[in-house]
Write an enzyme that holds these catalytic residues in place. Structure first.
Site, PDB file in Angstrom:
ATOM      1  N   GLY A 217       0.810  -1.209   0.000  1.00  0.00           N
ATOM      2  CA  GLY A 217       0.000   0.000   0.000  1.00  0.00           C
ATOM      3  C   GLY A 217       0.841   1.254   0.000  1.00  0.00           C
ATOM      4  O   GLY A 217       0.709   2.100  -0.862  1.00  0.00           O
ATOM      5  N   GLY A 445       1.517  -5.932   4.480  1.00  0.00           N
ATOM      6  CA  GLY A 445       2.838  -6.505   4.294  1.00  0.00           C
ATOM      7  C   GLY A 445       3.758  -6.510   5.491  1.00  0.00           C
ATOM      8  O   GLY A 445       4.702  -7.299   5.537  1.00  0.00           O
ATOM      9  N   ARG A 603      10.070  -1.599  22.248  1.00  0.00           N
ATOM     10  CA  ARG A 603      10.112  -3.061  22.318  1.00  0.00           C
ATOM     11  C   ARG A 603       9.886  -3.653  20.928  1.00  0.00           C
ATOM     12  O   ARG A 603       8.958  -3.275  20.217  1.00  0.00           O
ATOM     13  CB  ARG A 603       9.018  -3.531  23.259  1.00  0.00           C
ATOM     14  CG  ARG A 603       9.000  -5.013  23.562  1.00  0.00           C
ATOM     15  CD  ARG A 603       7.765  -5.306  24.389  1.00  0.00           C
ATOM     16  NE  ARG A 603       7.732  -6.633  24.947  1.00  0.00           N
ATOM     17  CZ  ARG A 603       6.649  -7.196  25.461  1.00  0.00           C
ATOM     18  NH1 ARG A 603       5.509  -6.504  25.479  1.00  0.00           N
ATOM     19  NH2 ARG A 603       6.676  -8.399  25.962  1.00  0.00           N
ATOM     20  N   PRO A 607      11.389  -9.802  15.829  1.00  0.00           N
ATOM     21  CA  PRO A 607      12.653  -9.357  15.228  1.00  0.00           C
ATOM     22  C   PRO A 607      12.753  -9.619  13.728  1.00  0.00           C
ATOM     23  O   PRO A 607      13.261  -8.771  12.984  1.00  0.00           O
ATOM     24  CB  PRO A 607      13.711 -10.160  16.002  1.00  0.00           C
ATOM     25  CG  PRO A 607      13.058 -10.499  17.298  1.00  0.00           C
ATOM     26  CD  PRO A 607      11.603 -10.682  16.988  1.00  0.00           C
ATOM     27  N   LYS A 608      12.255 -10.757  13.270  1.00  0.00           N
ATOM     28  CA  LYS A 608      12.345 -11.056  11.841  1.00  0.00           C
ATOM     29  C   LYS A 608      11.506 -10.078  11.021  1.00  0.00           C
ATOM     30  O   LYS A 608      11.948  -9.559   9.988  1.00  0.00           O
ATOM     31  CB  LYS A 608      11.888 -12.487  11.562  1.00  0.00           C
ATOM     32  CG  LYS A 608      11.979 -12.876  10.084  1.00  0.00           C
ATOM     33  CD  LYS A 608      11.458 -14.276   9.833  1.00  0.00           C
ATOM     34  CE  LYS A 608      12.435 -15.327  10.284  1.00  0.00           C
ATOM     35  NZ  LYS A 608      12.032 -16.689   9.819  1.00  0.00           N
ATOM     36  N   GLN A 613      10.915  -4.990   7.787  1.00  0.00           N
ATOM     37  CA  GLN A 613      10.424  -3.629   7.650  1.00  0.00           C
ATOM     38  C   GLN A 613      11.572  -2.660   7.362  1.00  0.00           C
ATOM     39  O   GLN A 613      11.450  -1.770   6.516  1.00  0.00           O
ATOM     40  CB  GLN A 613       9.711  -3.188   8.932  1.00  0.00           C
ATOM     41  CG  GLN A 613       8.277  -3.627   9.033  1.00  0.00           C
ATOM     42  CD  GLN A 613       7.377  -2.723   8.221  1.00  0.00           C
ATOM     43  OE1 GLN A 613       7.362  -2.779   7.005  1.00  0.00           O
ATOM     44  NE2 GLN A 613       6.611  -1.885   8.884  1.00  0.00           N
ATOM     45  N   GLY A 677       6.259   3.091  16.731  1.00  0.00           N
ATOM     46  CA  GLY A 677       6.011   2.765  15.336  1.00  0.00           C
ATOM     47  C   GLY A 677       7.297   2.523  14.567  1.00  0.00           C
ATOM     48  O   GLY A 677       8.299   3.208  14.760  1.00  0.00           O
ATOM     49  N   GLY A 679       6.991   1.311  10.909  1.00  0.00           N
ATOM     50  CA  GLY A 679       6.752   1.271   9.474  1.00  0.00           C
ATOM     51  C   GLY A 679       7.246   2.485   8.719  1.00  0.00           C
ATOM     52  O   GLY A 679       7.720   2.375   7.585  1.00  0.00           O
ATOM     53  N   GLU A 680       7.154   3.686   9.312  1.00  0.00           N
ATOM     54  CA  GLU A 680       7.509   4.903   8.595  1.00  0.00           C
ATOM     55  C   GLU A 680       8.979   5.280   8.767  1.00  0.00           C
ATOM     56  O   GLU A 680       9.638   5.712   7.818  1.00  0.00           O
ATOM     57  CB  GLU A 680       6.639   6.077   9.080  1.00  0.00           C
ATOM     58  CG  GLU A 680       5.150   5.811   9.116  1.00  0.00           C
ATOM     59  CD  GLU A 680       4.494   5.763   7.749  1.00  0.00           C
ATOM     60  OE1 GLU A 680       5.214   5.833   6.731  1.00  0.00           O
ATOM     61  OE2 GLU A 680       3.258   5.653   7.693  1.00  0.00           O
TER      62      GLU A 680
END
Length: 713
Positions: A217, A445, A603, A607-608, A613, A677, A679-680
């Protein structure tokens, strides 16, 4: 209770379904009586449709309907005139995709054109200050800059970028008894339900959106665009289910994009490397019909301890579709300007770039005047420098070679606000001892299906194999958009809170049940492992408690929200990104050799998945730095390179040795599971680190993204 599942490097629980093709994406659902819709796009940037001929399309075999009257729809843009190139003007509905596609090519439109401007650098185009991005100032930035011993003043630009996930925007719409079901490629099913309901003038409760699998996305699925509404509208008009899938070219016209930007940043410093002044001015392209903003000024006014700081944000409305969020929205561009300027200042001062940043570490958030929840940026610098081998960097640009290639190293700081939003979850334990957790989030994802399961498993005291996290349905408990790096902190916290409440309810029932081995014990002494409630040698189980109560299952719905936490603490994620590049001085070709980043993101649940990411964000940053840029023909607003043949994105040959480490420090002040967060932030800092490495290799300070070979010749 000791953690057993959180922190394990588990593979994605839905991986087998994805690699074997049994995962069903939005366009793949089988719906009885399905018809196919293809959108006809306008070919002017501004004007009205004076005439539209549909006879040829209706005469084509298989074409059943051509819809051209959208006046009843409440869309974000005007429906009585053309506001941007590619705006839908018709929908052709046919029995097959081929018939609908050819039918769409037979629709002919005549326009009354109006003068249009699609270039936000055109002269005499006024800019505006958006209401939600007022000018900011502290101290006396102009005076401090004027009196500074060392000054850096740069102008920078970035090209427009378009999203390019593999899955195209796609929607299936079906009406039954005046209720609408959508299978949609959405990052926010409940937001899509509200938008479609509003556009069609129906109750939100009459719309259900499914989005269990989302094939990437990056922000393109946050908003609900015309094709979704038109699929629902067409299905209602023809009284049959309708599928609409945009082509790759239509994707560029029909959804938002990262807006092009223009920056001016000035830094003033003492000769000792203490930055005393920062002035940042930025302007982005915008649509006339809607104002879009994002956090471009966030990091320049926050990241370093600069007592005299000002920022100014402007938007320039032109005749284009509205921009939208794209990974690291806004922040990634403001960071590019700031970190490029900091690197230039380090060069002017003859100070190591890492050391300069350390000298300007703040003791608190100077914008909010709040203390940091955690800020392990020093540890990120130390870990990144050591693991990357920063000590081998040569300070003099152009002094390191490998044969005919120039070699350079660069670094940049990364940061992103730790977004948390109100969220809910429903948790259920079944008669067989397995558990299910439900929330209306998505997984485009990053592995949300897996990581929320890990949190739930630990909260319930169950192994990972016994817990399933169900998502992708707007009828599930409320969840925020699957974006802005807020999913784990929000939905994960809701799952944690709800599952702990459900576990407590089982403990309460056990200690109150005279038939339970735990009858009368102190609930605080009960531990739960593998679905067994234990204390002082006595054991009970979820299954036995349900059996004795005669219940097939027991479930609880719970809520979590950040409350007033953001008024008490400043909570951000942090990172340090290091890059090495080679530059061919004869060809101007830049190749990234390796990138390493160290992150403070609280936290780490999985980990994978976290490492995945980070790698994905780095790849996106390589694209931003060296390849991606949307080209517009300003005569009519047409996007010239609207295909993966012409719009360049990184491929395997462009992706070098990428690695990341995490400073695993919980942030319990921000949320109950201690996360930030991820992802960004992983795309933030990559482009300036690469640009700074190019400077170290060549001595050329490049300030335009993407960096093109001709700029180095």
């Amino acid at each position: 209770m000791a953690t057993t599942v959180v922190g394990q490097p588990l593979s994605r629980v839905d991986a087998r379904r994805k690699v074997t093709g049994t995962a069903t994406y939005s366009a793949e659902h089988r719906v009885e009586g399905l018809l196919y819709g293809v959108i006809v796009n306008g070919t002017v940037a501004r004007g009205t449709v004076s005439r539209i001929s549909v006879d040829a399309a209706l005469g084509h075999p298989g074409v059943l309907h051509v819809l051209t009257d959208f006046a009843s729809l409440r869309l974000a843009h005007p429906v009585d005139r053309i506001a941007f190139y590619g705006q839908p003007i018709a929908v052709v509905v046919a029995q097959t995709l081929e018939a609908a596609t050819h039918g769409a090519s037979l629709v002919e439109a005549t326009y009354e054109r109006q003068d249009a401007v699609t270039d936000f650098d055109a002269p005499d185009i006024p800019s505006q200050t958006p209401d939600d991005e007022p000018d900011y100032s502290r101290g006396d930035p102009a005076g401090a800059l004027a009196s500074a011993q060392v000054k850096v003043d740069l102008e920078l630009t970035s090209a427009r970028e378009n999203h390019n996930p593999i899955e195209l925007p796609s929607t299936i719409a079906r009406w039954q008894d005046r209720r609408l079901t959508l299978w949609d490629k959405s990052q926010w099913s409940q937001g899509a339900a509200r938008t479609v309901a509003g556009a069609l003038g129906i109750a939100v409760g009459d719309v259900r959106v499914h989005n269990e699998f989302v094939g990437g996305g990056f922000g393109s699925g946050i908003q609900t665009y015309d094709h979704v509404v038109l699929a629902a509208f067409a299905a209602r008009e023809v009284d049959r289910p309708v599928k609409v899938v945009l082509t790759r070219r239509q994707f560029y016209y029909g959804t938002g994009f990262r807006p092009a930007s223009r920056h001016r940043i000035a830094l003033g410093s003492s000769t000792a490397g203490r930055v005393s002044a920062l002035v940042y001015e930025v302007r982005i392209e915008n649509a006339r019909y809607r104002t879009y903003t994002d956090g471009l000024t966030d990091l320049p006014k926050f990241l370093y301890g600069v007592p005299n700081t000002s920022t100014a944000y402007r938007v320039t409305p032109v005749d284009v579709h509205s921009p939208a969020s794209m990974r690291g929205p806004g922040v990634v561009l403001g960071n590019f300007a700031l970190e490029t300027a900091m690197d230039q200042l380090a060069h002017e001062l003859a100070v190591d770039p890492v050391e300069l940043r350390l000298r300007n570490e703040p003791t608190r958030d100077d914008v909010s005047q709040l203390h940091f929840s955690t800020r392990k940026l020093r540890e990120c610098y130390e870990t990144g420098s050591r693991r990357f081998g920063w000590s081998r960097r040569r300070a003099k640009p152009g002094s390191r070679t490998d044969g005919d290639l120039l070699i350079g190293m660069g670094m940049a700081t990364a940061s992103y606000h730790n977004n948390r939003r109100d969220s809910s979850a429903r948790a259920r334990i079944n008669a067989d001892g397995t558990a299910e957790v439900f929330a209306a989030t998505a997984d485009m994802g990053p592995g949300t299906t897996t990581s929320v399961m890990q949190v739930a498993a630990d909260a319930l005291g169950l192994p990972a194999s016994a817990v399933t996290f169900r998502l992708g349905d707007s009828s599930y408990p409320t969840a925020p958009l699957h974006a802005a790096a807020c999913t784990m902190a929000s939905v994960g916290s809701a799952a944690h809170t709800t599952c702990n409440a459900l576990k407590a309810e089982f403990i309460r029932r056990a200690v109150a049940d005279p038939d339970s081995p735990l009858h009368g014990v102190n609930p605080a002494d009960v531990q739960v492992r593998d679905g067994r409630l234990e204390t002082s040698g006595a054991r009970d189980s979820y299954r036995d408690i349900l059996r004795r109560a005669g219940l097939p299952s027991l479930e609880i719905t719970g809520n979590w929200g950040p409350g007033d936490a953001d008024s008490r603490i400043s909570t951000y994620g942090y990172g340090a990104v290091f890059a090495e590049v080679s530059v061919d001085p004869l060809l101007g070709l830049v190749r990234v050799r390796r990138i390493f980043a160290a992150y403070d993101v609280g936290r780490v649940i999985s980990p994978k998945l976290a490492h995945s990411q980070a790698i994905g964000g780095m790849v996106g940053g390589i694209g931003m730095a060296l390849l991606e840029g949307t080209v517009t023909d300003h005569r009519d607003g047409r996007i010239v390179n609207a295909s993966l043949a012409d719009y360049l994105v990184p491929v395997n040959a462009d992706v070098p040795d990428l690695d990341a480490a995490f400073i695993n420090t919980e942030d319990p002040q921000a949320d109950p599971i201690g996360v930030k967060g991820l992802g960004e932030i992983t795309i933030v800092g990559v482009a300036p680190a690469i640009g700074n490495a190019v400077f170290n290799a060549t001595g050329k300070r490049l300030t335009d993204l993407p960096i093109r070979p001709e700029a180095l010749l």
